[in-house]
Motif scaffolding. Sequence first.
Motif, PDB file in Angstrom:
ATOM      1  N   PRO A 207       0.819  -1.218   0.000  1.00 20.18           N
ATOM      2  CA  PRO A 207       0.000   0.000   0.000  1.00 20.18           C
ATOM      3  C   PRO A 207       0.851   1.265   0.000  1.00 20.18           C
ATOM      4  O   PRO A 207       1.779   1.412   0.792  1.00 20.18           O
ATOM      5  N   GLY A 208       0.578   2.168  -0.947  1.00 18.12           N
ATOM      6  CA  GLY A 208       1.245   3.451  -0.991  1.00 18.12           C
ATOM      7  C   GLY A 208       2.679   3.429  -1.469  1.00 18.12           C
ATOM      8  O   GLY A 208       3.395   4.415  -1.319  1.00 18.12           O
ATOM      9  N   ALA A 209       3.121   2.314  -2.046  1.00 20.73           N
ATOM     10  CA  ALA A 209       4.511   2.205  -2.497  1.00 20.73           C
ATOM     11  C   ALA A 209       4.558   1.729  -3.942  1.00 20.73           C
ATOM     12  O   ALA A 209       3.611   1.127  -4.450  1.00 20.73           O
ATOM     13  N   ALA A 210       5.672   2.015  -4.609  1.00 20.66           N
ATOM     14  CA  ALA A 210       5.858   1.553  -5.985  1.00 20.66           C
ATOM     15  C   ALA A 210       6.028   0.041  -6.014  1.00 20.66           C
ATOM     16  O   ALA A 210       6.475  -0.578  -5.039  1.00 20.66           O
ATOM     17  N   GLY A 211       5.696  -0.548  -7.145  1.00 23.43           N
ATOM     18  CA  GLY A 211       5.827  -1.992  -7.288  1.00 23.43           C
ATOM     19  C   GLY A 211       7.269  -2.434  -7.450  1.00 23.43           C
ATOM     20  O   GLY A 211       8.136  -1.666  -7.873  1.00 23.43           O
ATOM     21  N   VAL A 212       7.514  -3.692  -7.095  1.00 24.74           N
ATOM     22  CA  VAL A 212       8.835  -4.318  -7.216  1.00 24.74           C
ATOM     23  C   VAL A 212       8.724  -5.486  -8.183  1.00 24.74           C
ATOM     24  O   VAL A 212       7.798  -6.298  -8.082  1.00 24.74           O
ATOM     25  N   LEU A 213       9.654  -5.587  -9.131  1.00 27.59           N
ATOM     26  CA  LEU A 213       9.651  -6.673 -10.101  1.00 27.59           C
ATOM     27  C   LEU A 213      10.621  -7.760  -9.633  1.00 27.59           C
ATOM     28  O   LEU A 213      11.782  -7.486  -9.325  1.00 27.59           O
ATOM     29  N   SER A 214      10.140  -8.997  -9.577  1.00 29.32           N
ATOM     30  CA  SER A 214      10.960 -10.116  -9.130  1.00 29.32           C
ATOM     31  C   SER A 214      10.962 -11.205 -10.188  1.00 29.32           C
ATOM     32  O   SER A 214       9.904 -11.608 -10.692  1.00 29.32           O
ATOM     33  N   GLN A 215      12.147 -11.674 -10.543  1.00 31.44           N
ATOM     34  CA  GLN A 215      12.316 -12.767 -11.492  1.00 31.44           C
ATOM     35  C   GLN A 215      13.110 -13.880 -10.803  1.00 31.44           C
ATOM     36  O   GLN A 215      14.202 -13.633 -10.283  1.00 31.44           O
ATOM     37  N   GLU A 216      12.562 -15.098 -10.786  1.00 30.88           N
ATOM     38  CA  GLU A 216      13.194 -16.215 -10.090  1.00 30.88           C
ATOM     39  C   GLU A 216      13.278 -17.433 -11.007  1.00 30.88           C
ATOM     40  O   GLU A 216      12.331 -17.750 -11.723  1.00 30.88           O
TER      41      GLU A 216
ATOM     42  N   LEU B 103      18.849   1.513 -14.255  1.00 30.43           N
ATOM     43  CA  LEU B 103      17.596   2.116 -14.685  1.00 30.43           C
ATOM     44  C   LEU B 103      16.638   1.010 -15.066  1.00 30.43           C
ATOM     45  O   LEU B 103      17.059  -0.079 -15.484  1.00 30.43           O
ATOM     46  N   LEU B 104      15.335   1.273 -14.977  1.00 25.03           N
ATOM     47  CA  LEU B 104      14.354   0.229 -15.270  1.00 25.03           C
ATOM     48  C   LEU B 104      14.444  -0.261 -16.710  1.00 25.03           C
ATOM     49  O   LEU B 104      14.383  -1.459 -16.976  1.00 25.03           O
ATOM     50  N   GLY B 105      14.554   0.632 -17.665  1.00 26.90           N
ATOM     51  CA  GLY B 105      14.506   0.244 -19.062  1.00 26.90           C
ATOM     52  C   GLY B 105      13.067   0.123 -19.538  1.00 26.90           C
ATOM     53  O   GLY B 105      12.116   0.184 -18.750  1.00 26.90           O
ATOM     54  N   ARG B 106      12.895  -0.090 -20.815  1.00 29.35           N
ATOM     55  CA  ARG B 106      11.552  -0.068 -21.407  1.00 29.35           C
ATOM     56  C   ARG B 106      10.672  -1.220 -20.934  1.00 29.35           C
ATOM     57  O   ARG B 106       9.537  -1.014 -20.502  1.00 29.35           O
TER      58      ARG B 106
ATOM     59  N   ARG C 233       7.452  -0.814 -18.479  1.00 28.70           N
ATOM     60  CA  ARG C 233       6.064  -1.149 -18.834  1.00 28.70           C
ATOM     61  C   ARG C 233       5.442  -2.066 -17.789  1.00 28.70           C
ATOM     62  O   ARG C 233       4.269  -1.916 -17.424  1.00 28.70           O
ATOM     63  N   GLN C 234       6.204  -3.044 -17.303  1.00 23.92           N
ATOM     64  CA  GLN C 234       5.666  -3.979 -16.321  1.00 23.92           C
ATOM     65  C   GLN C 234       5.301  -3.303 -15.007  1.00 23.92           C
ATOM     66  O   GLN C 234       4.357  -3.709 -14.332  1.00 23.92           O
ATOM     67  N   LEU C 235       6.057  -2.257 -14.653  1.00 24.15           N
ATOM     68  CA  LEU C 235       5.803  -1.557 -13.391  1.00 24.15           C
ATOM     69  C   LEU C 235       5.081  -0.236 -13.586  1.00 24.15           C
ATOM     70  O   LEU C 235       4.867   0.489 -12.611  1.00 24.15           O
ATOM     71  N   ASP C 236       4.718   0.059 -14.835  1.00 22.27           N
ATOM     72  CA  ASP C 236       4.025   1.306 -15.160  1.00 22.27           C
ATOM     73  C   ASP C 236       4.846   2.511 -14.715  1.00 22.27           C
ATOM     74  O   ASP C 236       4.340   3.441 -14.092  1.00 22.27           O
ATOM     75  N   ARG C 237       6.146   2.479 -15.046  1.00 21.94           N
ATOM     76  CA  ARG C 237       7.061   3.566 -14.704  1.00 21.94           C
ATOM     77  C   ARG C 237       7.844   3.966 -15.950  1.00 21.94           C
ATOM     78  O   ARG C 237       7.921   3.218 -16.938  1.00 21.94           O
TER      79      ARG C 237
ATOM     80  N   HIS D  23      15.852  -9.024  -8.482  1.00 23.03           N
ATOM     81  CA  HIS D  23      14.793  -8.206  -7.914  1.00 23.03           C
ATOM     82  C   HIS D  23      15.065  -6.744  -8.271  1.00 23.03           C
ATOM     83  O   HIS D  23      16.140  -6.221  -7.978  1.00 23.03           O
ATOM     84  N   MET D  24      14.118  -6.099  -8.908  1.00 24.93           N
ATOM     85  CA  MET D  24      14.258  -4.720  -9.343  1.00 24.93           C
ATOM     86  C   MET D  24      13.378  -3.828  -8.477  1.00 24.93           C
ATOM     87  O   MET D  24      12.148  -3.952  -8.480  1.00 24.93           O
ATOM     88  N   LEU D  25      14.017  -2.936  -7.694  1.00 20.68           N
ATOM     89  CA  LEU D  25      13.300  -2.048  -6.786  1.00 20.68           C
ATOM     90  C   LEU D  25      13.465  -0.604  -7.256  1.00 20.68           C
ATOM     91  O   LEU D  25      14.520   0.000  -7.059  1.00 20.68           O
ATOM     92  N   PRO D  26      12.446  -0.036  -7.903  1.00 22.46           N
ATOM     93  CA  PRO D  26      12.561   1.348  -8.391  1.00 22.46           C
ATOM     94  C   PRO D  26      12.399   2.349  -7.253  1.00 22.46           C
ATOM     95  O   PRO D  26      12.016   1.989  -6.134  1.00 22.46           O
ATOM     96  N   THR D  27      12.685   3.601  -7.533  1.00 26.10           N
ATOM     97  CA  THR D  27      12.471   4.644  -6.536  1.00 26.10           C
ATOM     98  C   THR D  27      11.009   4.627  -6.091  1.00 26.10           C
ATOM     99  O   THR D  27      10.103   4.457  -6.893  1.00 26.10           O
ATOM    100  N   GLY D  28      10.810   4.786  -4.796  1.00 26.03           N
ATOM    101  CA  GLY D  28       9.455   4.755  -4.253  1.00 26.03           C
ATOM    102  C   GLY D  28       9.011   3.389  -3.804  1.00 26.03           C
ATOM    103  O   GLY D  28       7.927   3.243  -3.228  1.00 26.03           O
ATOM    104  N   ALA D  29       9.835   2.352  -4.034  1.00 26.10           N
ATOM    105  CA  ALA D  29       9.491   1.004  -3.592  1.00 26.10           C
ATOM    106  C   ALA D  29       9.698   0.885  -2.084  1.00 26.10           C
ATOM    107  O   ALA D  29      10.411   1.697  -1.477  1.00 26.10           O
ATOM    108  N   PRO D  30       9.097  -0.117  -1.442  1.00 25.05           N
ATOM    109  CA  PRO D  30       9.324  -0.303  -0.005  1.00 25.05           C
ATOM    110  C   PRO D  30      10.809  -0.487   0.300  1.00 25.05           C
ATOM    111  O   PRO D  30      11.571  -1.010  -0.522  1.00 25.05           O
ATOM    112  N   ALA D  31      11.222  -0.051   1.483  1.00 25.09           N
ATOM    113  CA  ALA D  31      12.628  -0.167   1.884  1.00 25.09           C
ATOM    114  C   ALA D  31      13.003  -1.637   2.042  1.00 25.09           C
ATOM    115  O   ALA D  31      12.229  -2.441   2.558  1.00 25.09           O
ATOM    116  N   LEU D  32      14.196  -1.976   1.591  1.00 29.02           N
ATOM    117  CA  LEU D  32      14.699  -3.349   1.706  1.00 29.02           C
ATOM    118  C   LEU D  32      15.772  -3.373   2.785  1.00 29.02           C
ATOM    119  O   LEU D  32      16.855  -2.789   2.607  1.00 29.02           O
TER     120      LEU D  32
END
Length: 248
Positions: A136-145, A197-200, A204-208, A233-242
Amino acid sequence: MAVSRPQRRPVVALYERIADAVHDGTYPPGSTLPSEPRLAAELGVSRPALREALLLLQEDGLVTVRRGVGRTVNDAPPRRGYERLRPLEELLAGGGPVRVGALLRAVEEPTDFTTQHLLAPAGSELRFWESVLTAPGAAGVLSQEWAAPEETLRAAHPAFAEALGAPGAGGGSMLAVLAGVARGVAVSGHSQVGATLLGRRRGRQLDRAPDTPAVLVTQVVLAGGTPVLAAKHMLPTGAPALPVLQSG
């Protein structure tokens, strides 16, 4: 290449015997292990197998080699299993519940990344899970496993392959699934952290925006020294603190 993997199982079993002896107090913190010849005789194993198991114990922080003394048990040896390895959704949950949304659950051939980190032979099949984690209230995080080939998982711990293939297993992260069946298995992990950087595609996957700064965490999980899982794991600015823990 696949034929050689099960040969690590006696070493894994030996690792676990010594680790159990550390945790049950047979070799208490600060004590010095018997010499290699004596320990090999006590355990009824060959010295090459013992040496490999001792190297794994050293890598995982249970023992330390001290010049002129030998191998000593660390004052605070890490606990067994996944007690120190937490799934990403748990690590990010400090600000509230984290939802794992499945983008893709598939089987892939090895890439340069998985060949390097999972030692996956050409032609093998690897489970691949791609997820977006949101709080809630944070940017999404992309995870690939990626999981190691099934024969490798079964050699390390049969329950790993069964759990990942079970119906409904893809509702969380891959690490969370493995953590749920890892009791009694000596598991360790290591990570690398970098800036990018996120890249294209990831944008798109994180709407950023593609040029959004992000932290990239590369993680490898090992069972008894055998790589069983690799992740990005890709954590963009605004994502929850790790949270990051460091040990001296």
